[in-house]
Scaffold this active site. Structure first.
Site, PDB file in Angstrom:
ATOM      1  N   THR A  18      45.005  26.197  49.669  1.00  0.00           N
ATOM      2  CA  THR A  18      46.096  26.264  48.696  1.00  0.00           C
ATOM      3  C   THR A  18      46.699  27.667  48.723  1.00  0.00           C
ATOM      4  O   THR A  18      46.202  28.563  49.405  1.00  0.00           O
ATOM      5  CB  THR A  18      45.600  25.971  47.265  1.00  0.00           C
ATOM      6  OG1 THR A  18      44.713  27.034  46.845  1.00  0.00           O
ATOM      7  CG2 THR A  18      44.870  24.640  47.185  1.00  0.00           C
TER       8      THR A  18
ATOM      9  N   TYR B 202      37.067  37.122  40.609  1.00  0.00           N
ATOM     10  CA  TYR B 202      37.154  35.658  40.647  1.00  0.00           C
ATOM     11  C   TYR B 202      35.822  35.000  40.305  1.00  0.00           C
ATOM     12  O   TYR B 202      35.752  34.112  39.448  1.00  0.00           O
ATOM     13  CB  TYR B 202      37.619  35.201  42.031  1.00  0.00           C
ATOM     14  CG  TYR B 202      37.837  33.713  42.124  1.00  0.00           C
ATOM     15  CD1 TYR B 202      38.994  33.132  41.609  1.00  0.00           C
ATOM     16  CD2 TYR B 202      36.901  32.880  42.735  1.00  0.00           C
ATOM     17  CE1 TYR B 202      39.211  31.765  41.690  1.00  0.00           C
ATOM     18  CE2 TYR B 202      37.105  31.509  42.818  1.00  0.00           C
ATOM     19  CZ  TYR B 202      38.253  30.962  42.292  1.00  0.00           C
ATOM     20  OH  TYR B 202      38.457  29.606  42.362  1.00  0.00           O
TER      21      TYR B 202
ATOM     22  N   LYS C  23      35.012  32.616  36.944  1.00  0.00           N
ATOM     23  CA  LYS C  23      34.610  31.211  37.008  1.00  0.00           C
ATOM     24  C   LYS C  23      33.241  31.002  36.364  1.00  0.00           C
ATOM     25  O   LYS C  23      32.973  29.940  35.791  1.00  0.00           O
ATOM     26  CB  LYS C  23      34.615  30.727  38.462  1.00  0.00           C
ATOM     27  CG  LYS C  23      36.016  30.630  39.065  1.00  0.00           C
ATOM     28  CD  LYS C  23      36.926  29.699  38.261  1.00  0.00           C
ATOM     29  CE  LYS C  23      38.274  29.500  38.922  1.00  0.00           C
ATOM     30  NZ  LYS C  23      39.168  28.587  38.172  1.00  0.00           N
TER      31      LYS C  23
ATOM     32  N   LEU D 170      46.289  21.848  44.030  1.00  0.00           N
ATOM     33  CA  LEU D 170      45.358  20.889  43.452  1.00  0.00           C
ATOM     34  C   LEU D 170      45.921  20.227  42.193  1.00  0.00           C
ATOM     35  O   LEU D 170      45.700  19.036  41.976  1.00  0.00           O
ATOM     36  CB  LEU D 170      44.036  21.586  43.119  1.00  0.00           C
ATOM     37  CG  LEU D 170      43.145  21.942  44.314  1.00  0.00           C
ATOM     38  CD1 LEU D 170      42.032  22.886  43.872  1.00  0.00           C
ATOM     39  CD2 LEU D 170      42.568  20.689  44.952  1.00  0.00           C
TER      40      LEU D 170
ATOM     41  N   ASN E 127      43.554  23.585  34.932  1.00  0.00           N
ATOM     42  CA  ASN E 127      43.577  23.803  36.370  1.00  0.00           C
ATOM     43  C   ASN E 127      44.183  25.142  36.774  1.00  0.00           C
ATOM     44  O   ASN E 127      43.764  25.729  37.771  1.00  0.00           O
ATOM     45  CB  ASN E 127      44.373  22.671  37.039  1.00  0.00           C
ATOM     46  CG  ASN E 127      44.700  22.977  38.484  1.00  0.00           C
ATOM     47  OD1 ASN E 127      43.822  22.974  39.355  1.00  0.00           O
ATOM     48  ND2 ASN E 127      45.971  23.264  38.763  1.00  0.00           N
TER      49      ASN E 127
ATOM     50  N   ASP F  23      52.980  28.661  29.978  1.00  0.00           N
ATOM     51  CA  ASP F  23      52.394  29.856  30.582  1.00  0.00           C
ATOM     52  C   ASP F  23      51.101  30.106  29.829  1.00  0.00           C
ATOM     53  O   ASP F  23      51.119  30.526  28.666  1.00  0.00           O
ATOM     54  CB  ASP F  23      53.345  31.047  30.449  1.00  0.00           C
ATOM     55  CG  ASP F  23      52.763  32.333  31.016  1.00  0.00           C
ATOM     56  OD1 ASP F  23      51.560  32.363  31.359  1.00  0.00           O
ATOM     57  OD2 ASP F  23      53.513  33.328  31.097  1.00  0.00           O
TER      58      ASP F  23
END
Length: 237
Positions: free
Chosen positions: A195, A162, A166, A15, A82, A55
């Site tokens: 991805t 995850y 988020k 992305l 991103n 990084d």
């Protein structure tokens, strides 16, 4: 420099790469961030972007990247946070604090490091914006009742590390937007995109997924902030 200066982390593939490609095409001066110098330089050459070694899990690396952009451009108009990791897909009761720490260090603390380092450069821009690449999996509303929101997230999964990272990233969006009213700060949900992050098991292409990131990065003045948006409109917090 009169063009829009955009910094994108994790821009050497997926992305981030597609977002960079389309923003370069739109006339932005794009700094394509990557944590591997060789891969970053190769991607930047393909994109027509400027390579940026960064990084986001390392304070010194992030500071050096900000110093490079300061010396070359003097400001940042758009920062796209991103870069991210998926983390383990094991059941919640099998995950440890160390498992979550690894994911949060990139998805949450990495965004904080990068935002903090580039904030002085964003404040030099006329209409600065921060775009945090989140996920509908970070929506508390959707996670509380996935069946009721299948139109927004047809592939819900109970990913403790995850999803919670988020959700935390979305809170960063809200608090930064309230604390920095001159900066537009939004979270975007690219959707279930194929991805490396998910082993290319997504249901849409990077071209489709990047559309909402590009839209947020080019929205300009008058953008509601904070906001959480996907391809079809607002996503519930």
């Amino acid at each position: 420099m009169t063009t829009t200066v955009t910094v994108i982390t994790g821009a050497n593939k997926g992305l981030g790469f597609e977002t960079a490609r389309r923003l370069v095409e739109a006339g932005h001066t794009v700094y394509a961030g990557a944590r591997d110098a060789h891969r970053g330089e190769r991607a930047a050459k393909l994109l027509g972007a400027r390579p940026l070694l960064i990084d986001i899990t390392d304070d010194a690396s992030v500071a050096a990247a900000a110093a490079q952009v300061r010396a070359e451009a003097g400001r940042v108009d758009v920062l796209v946070n991103n870069a991210g990791v998926a983390g383990p897909a094991a059941p919640a009761d099998e995950l440890t604090a160390a498992d979550l720490r690894y994911v949060f260090d990139t998805n949450v603390f990495g965004a904080v490091r990068t935002t903090r380092a580039f904030l002085p450069l964003l404040q030099q821009a006329a209409r600065p914006a921060i775009v945090n690449v989140s996920s509908a999996l970070g929506s508390l509303t959707i996670n509380a009742d996935p069946a009721a929101h299948g139109d927004l997230l047809p592939a819900w999964a109970p990913l403790l590390a995850y999803n919670s990272s988020k959700a935390a990233l979305n809170m960063l969006t809200v608090v930064y937007a309230r604390s920095l009213p001159r900066i537009s700060v939004v979270s975007v949900d690219p959707g279930f995109t194929a991805t490396d992050l998910n082993g290319h098991q997504g249901t849409q292409s990077v071209e489709e997924g990047a559309a909402v990131i590009v839209a947020a990065a080019t929205a300009g003045p008058g953008t509601p902030t904070p906001a959480f948006v996907g391809a079809t409109g607002p996503v519930p917090w």
